[in-house]
Design a protein around this motif. Structure first.
Motif, mmCIF file in Angstrom:
data_model
loop_
_atom_site.group_PDB
_atom_site.id
_atom_site.type_symbol
_atom_site.label_atom_id
_atom_site.label_comp_id
_atom_site.label_asym_id
_atom_site.label_seq_id
_atom_site.Cartn_x
_atom_site.Cartn_y
_atom_site.Cartn_z
ATOM 1 N N THR A 41 -15.721 2.270 0.638
ATOM 2 C CA THR A 41 -16.411 3.168 -0.282
ATOM 3 C C THR A 41 -16.605 2.571 -1.672
ATOM 4 O OG1 THR A 41 -14.343 4.213 -0.988
ATOM 5 C CG2 THR A 41 -15.471 5.184 0.909
ATOM 6 N N ALA A 42 -16.037 1.392 -1.907
ATOM 7 C CA ALA A 42 -16.071 0.806 -3.248
ATOM 8 C C ALA A 42 -17.483 0.546 -3.739
ATOM 9 C CB ALA A 42 -15.264 -0.486 -3.275
ATOM 10 N N CYS A 43 -18.377 0.132 -2.851
ATOM 11 C CA CYS A 43 -19.734 -0.170 -3.295
ATOM 12 C C CYS A 43 -20.446 1.088 -3.787
ATOM 13 C CB CYS A 43 -20.538 -0.841 -2.187
ATOM 14 S SG CYS A 43 -22.195 -1.366 -2.715
ATOM 15 N N LEU A 44 -20.177 2.230 -3.191
ATOM 16 C CA LEU A 44 -20.778 3.476 -3.655
ATOM 17 C C LEU A 44 -20.349 3.791 -5.083
ATOM 18 C CD1 LEU A 44 -20.327 5.474 -0.369
ATOM 19 C CD2 LEU A 44 -22.521 4.995 -1.447
ATOM 20 N N LYS A 45 -19.069 3.570 -5.362
ATOM 21 C CA LYS A 45 -18.574 3.812 -6.720
ATOM 22 C C LYS A 45 -19.166 2.810 -7.705
ATOM 23 C CE LYS A 45 -15.877 6.045 -9.608
ATOM 24 N NZ LYS A 45 -16.307 5.385 -10.857
ATOM 25 N N VAL A 46 -19.279 1.548 -7.289
ATOM 26 C CA VAL A 46 -19.887 0.526 -8.151
ATOM 27 C C VAL A 46 -21.358 0.850 -8.398
ATOM 28 C CG1 VAL A 46 -20.587 -1.903 -8.250
ATOM 29 C CG2 VAL A 46 -18.265 -1.301 -7.551
ATOM 30 N N THR A 47 -22.042 1.324 -7.360
ATOM 31 C CA THR A 47 -23.444 1.716 -7.498
ATOM 32 C C THR A 47 -23.589 2.811 -8.548
ATOM 33 O OG1 THR A 47 -23.911 1.111 -5.207
ATOM 34 C CG2 THR A 47 -25.437 2.651 -6.240
ATOM 35 N N ASP A 48 -22.679 3.762 -8.533
ATOM 36 C CA ASP A 48 -22.687 4.819 -9.540
ATOM 37 C C ASP A 48 -22.369 4.257 -10.921
ATOM 38 O OD1 ASP A 48 -22.781 7.348 -10.681
ATOM 39 O OD2 ASP A 48 -20.721 7.836 -10.128
ATOM 40 N N ARG A 50 -22.904 1.423 -12.107
ATOM 41 C CA ARG A 50 -24.015 0.610 -12.607
ATOM 42 C C ARG A 50 -25.257 1.451 -12.925
ATOM 43 N NH1 ARG A 50 -23.865 -4.662 -12.405
ATOM 44 N NH2 ARG A 50 -26.118 -4.841 -12.067
ATOM 45 N N GLY A 51 -25.174 2.761 -12.754
ATOM 46 C CA GLY A 51 -26.276 3.645 -13.113
ATOM 47 C C GLY A 51 -27.395 3.711 -12.102
ATOM 48 N N ILE A 52 -27.165 3.180 -10.906
ATOM 49 C CA ILE A 52 -28.237 3.118 -9.907
ATOM 50 C C ILE A 52 -28.524 4.496 -9.317
ATOM 51 C CG2 ILE A 52 -28.938 2.111 -7.688
ATOM 52 C CD1 ILE A 52 -27.310 -0.383 -8.499
ATOM 53 N N PHE A 53 -27.492 5.297 -9.104
ATOM 54 C CA PHE A 53 -27.744 6.661 -8.624
ATOM 55 C C PHE A 53 -28.511 7.470 -9.671
ATOM 56 C CE2 PHE A 53 -24.162 5.876 -5.609
ATOM 57 C CZ PHE A 53 -24.857 6.164 -4.442
ATOM 58 N N ARG A 54 -28.140 7.340 -10.935
ATOM 59 C CA ARG A 54 -28.856 8.068 -11.989
ATOM 60 C C ARG A 54 -30.324 7.642 -12.034
ATOM 61 N NH1 ARG A 54 -23.996 6.942 -14.473
ATOM 62 N NH2 ARG A 54 -24.835 5.234 -15.729
ATOM 63 N N LYS A 55 -30.564 6.354 -11.818
ATOM 64 C CA LYS A 55 -31.944 5.844 -11.785
ATOM 65 C C LYS A 55 -32.761 6.562 -10.718
ATOM 66 C CE LYS A 55 -34.345 1.598 -10.376
ATOM 67 N NZ LYS A 55 -34.139 0.188 -9.949
ATOM 68 N N HIS A 56 -32.124 6.912 -9.611
ATOM 69 C CA HIS A 56 -32.798 7.597 -8.501
ATOM 70 C C HIS A 56 -32.628 9.117 -8.579
ATOM 71 C CE1 HIS A 56 -33.993 4.052 -6.036
ATOM 72 N NE2 HIS A 56 -32.995 3.483 -6.703
ATOM 73 N N ARG A 57 -32.240 9.610 -9.764
ATOM 74 C CA ARG A 57 -32.104 11.042 -10.031
ATOM 75 C C ARG A 57 -31.078 11.712 -9.104
ATOM 76 N NH1 ARG A 57 -36.437 13.927 -8.985
ATOM 77 N NH2 ARG A 57 -37.504 12.327 -7.785
ATOM 78 N N ILE A 58 -29.955 10.994 -8.917
ATOM 79 C CA ILE A 58 -28.813 11.551 -8.205
ATOM 80 C C ILE A 58 -27.625 11.527 -9.156
ATOM 81 C CG2 ILE A 58 -27.162 11.212 -6.329
ATOM 82 C CD1 ILE A 58 -29.822 12.139 -5.268
ATOM 83 N N ALA A 59 -27.012 12.685 -9.384
ATOM 84 C CA ALA A 59 -25.812 12.781 -10.217
ATOM 85 C C ALA A 59 -24.590 12.870 -9.310
ATOM 86 C CB ALA A 59 -25.893 14.010 -11.113
ATOM 87 N N VAL A 243 -30.168 7.568 -0.290
ATOM 88 C CA VAL A 243 -30.155 6.361 0.538
ATOM 89 C C VAL A 243 -30.802 5.195 -0.200
ATOM 90 C CG1 VAL A 243 -30.999 5.319 2.678
ATOM 91 C CG2 VAL A 243 -30.064 7.633 2.713
ATOM 92 N N ALA A 244 -31.894 5.461 -0.925
ATOM 93 C CA ALA A 244 -32.552 4.395 -1.688
ATOM 94 C C ALA A 244 -31.608 3.816 -2.739
ATOM 95 C CB ALA A 244 -33.818 4.926 -2.346
ATOM 96 N N ALA A 245 -30.869 4.677 -3.422
ATOM 97 C CA ALA A 245 -29.889 4.201 -4.408
ATOM 98 C C ALA A 245 -28.791 3.403 -3.725
ATOM 99 C CB ALA A 245 -29.299 5.386 -5.158
ATOM 100 N N SER A 246 -28.333 3.874 -2.577
ATOM 101 C CA SER A 246 -27.290 3.160 -1.840
ATOM 102 C C SER A 246 -27.770 1.781 -1.416
ATOM 103 C CB SER A 246 -26.863 3.962 -0.607
ATOM 104 O OG SER A 246 -26.314 5.209 -0.964
ATOM 105 N N GLN A 247 -29.012 1.695 -0.933
ATOM 106 C CA GLN A 247 -29.544 0.405 -0.513
ATOM 107 C C GLN A 247 -29.637 -0.571 -1.685
ATOM 108 O OE1 GLN A 247 -33.134 2.032 1.245
ATOM 109 N NE2 GLN A 247 -32.466 1.465 3.298
ATOM 110 N N GLU A 248 -30.088 -0.067 -2.833
ATOM 111 C CA GLU A 248 -30.176 -0.925 -4.013
ATOM 112 C C GLU A 248 -28.781 -1.388 -4.444
ATOM 113 O OE1 GLU A 248 -31.755 -0.721 -8.644
ATOM 114 O OE2 GLU A 248 -32.633 0.629 -7.145
ATOM 115 N N GLY A 249 -27.832 -0.464 -4.431
ATOM 116 C CA GLY A 249 -26.468 -0.826 -4.785
ATOM 117 C C GLY A 249 -25.854 -1.807 -3.805
ATOM 118 N N ASN A 250 -26.143 -1.628 -2.521
ATOM 119 C CA ASN A 250 -25.609 -2.541 -1.503
ATOM 120 C C ASN A 250 -26.072 -3.972 -1.726
ATOM 121 O OD1 ASN A 250 -24.328 -0.419 -0.243
ATOM 122 N ND2 ASN A 250 -25.865 -0.185 1.366
#
Length: 322
Positions: A41-48, A50-59, A243-250
């Motif tokens: 699950t670490a990559c999901l937290k790193v994605t958050d 790094r602001g990638i979820f916010r970029k995709h309008r996910i809080a 999913v788009a944010a997750s893919q970018e973070g991955n």
């Protein structure tokens, strides 16, 4: 060390008093994860972070998950959470029992790096076992029965020319498997990192990763996220953005293994010296329908399910292909 094992992850539309929240945009959809820290699950937290979820309008918000995939499925269906994380088999078994859940994305997949794999079957220092076929008549410890660990082990024996019905499987938690093997209580253990690396460093031997043998490919998806059919039908745009944010973070996580080791140590609070010796997962949000069908068939083959649901029944229609 057990905190590095793949453990529960959930997503919810509601928070709790102990949750923490990332910065939200005015039009952001809130997604709450019941996050137990792990390398998976670490990559999901790193994605958050790094602001990638916010970029995709996910809080993002974080809360405590149910300890098992089955528990998370119950939470999804009773409305406590909107999504969960775990093995294919938990979701397929739920669908096979007419529960309205769907796989929405992948989380991580199998790999081999310099001879190292995320999972392996380990035998003793002086064991004569060198192949899965030679597990016939032996006792093997798996973390749990009636799920992915059982079907992968039995199918690897079958694909290697052995009789899987002649292997005795016993449920032993990952942290206790090494003791069971060294004491002679079992002849082999089917385990995952970091226990694979720890046991090999102590002189025990790997006979291989059962999933590539079972699937005939080295990079099958090993864990997935899931939501209720109702939520997936009513909120497809939220899922697509997530999913788009997750893919970018991955992509970032997979390209920066050294940074990810530091992040895993920080997130899990495991010693960096231990994390450095453990391969970083290979993160992937894609789904392969043929792999979903293979899991379903294996659950029927080994009499865990009576009827195999198809990939179309198990997967959300908008799920991204790998």
């Amino acid at each position: 060390m057990a905190v590095l094992a793949a453990v529960g992850l959930t997503v919810s539309a509601c928070g709790n008093d102990n949750s923490s929240t990332s910065t939200q945009g005015s039009s952001a959809a809130t997604v709450t994860f019941g996050l137990q820290p792990s390398s998976a699950t670490a990559c999901l937290k790193v994605t958050d972070d790094r602001g990638i979820f916010r970029k995709h309008r996910i809080a993002m918000k974080y809360a405590t998950p149910a300890p098992t995939s089955a528990g998370q499925i119950a939470q999804v269906l009773n409305g406590q959470i909107t999504a969960g994380y775990g093995a294919y088999t938990a979701v397929i078994s739920a669908v096979g029992n007419n529960l309205p859940v769907v796989i929405t994305s992948g989380i991580e997949k199998d790999y081999e790096r310099d001879g190292t794999t995320p999972d392996a079957v380990i035998v003793g220092k002086n064991s004569g076992i060198r192949s899965f076929k030679q597990l016939e008549g032996k006792t093997v410890a798996v973390n749990s029965l009636q799920g992915s660990w059982e079907v992968l082990l039995r199918e690897a024996v079958s694909k290697s020319g052995g009789d899987p019905s002649k292997v005795k499987l016993v449920a032993v938690p990952f942290p206790d498997q090494g003791t069971a093997l060294k004491s002679g209580r079992v002849d082999a253990v089917s385990t995952l990192q970091p226990f694979v690396g720890q046991l090999i460093s102590e002189g025990l031997k790997s006979i291989g990763d059962p999933q590539p043998i079972s699937f005939g490919k080295p990079d099958a998806i090993t864990s997935v996220s899931f939501m209720s059919k109702k939520f997936a039908t009513e909120n497809p745009d939220v899922i697509r953005r997530f999913v788009a944010a997750s893919q970018e973070g991955n992509q970032w996580c997979n390209a920066h293994p050294d940074d990810m080791k530091k992040a895993i140590a920080r997130i899990t609070k495991a010693p960096l010296a231990v994390v450095d010796k453990t391969p970083v997962p290979l993160y992937d949000a894609g789904i392969v329908s043929a792999e979903t069908d293979t899991w379903s068939k294996l659950l029927v083959k080994y009499r865990i399910l009576k009827k195999a649901p198809s990939a179309g029944e198990v997967q959300w229609a908008g799920a991204s292909a790998q």
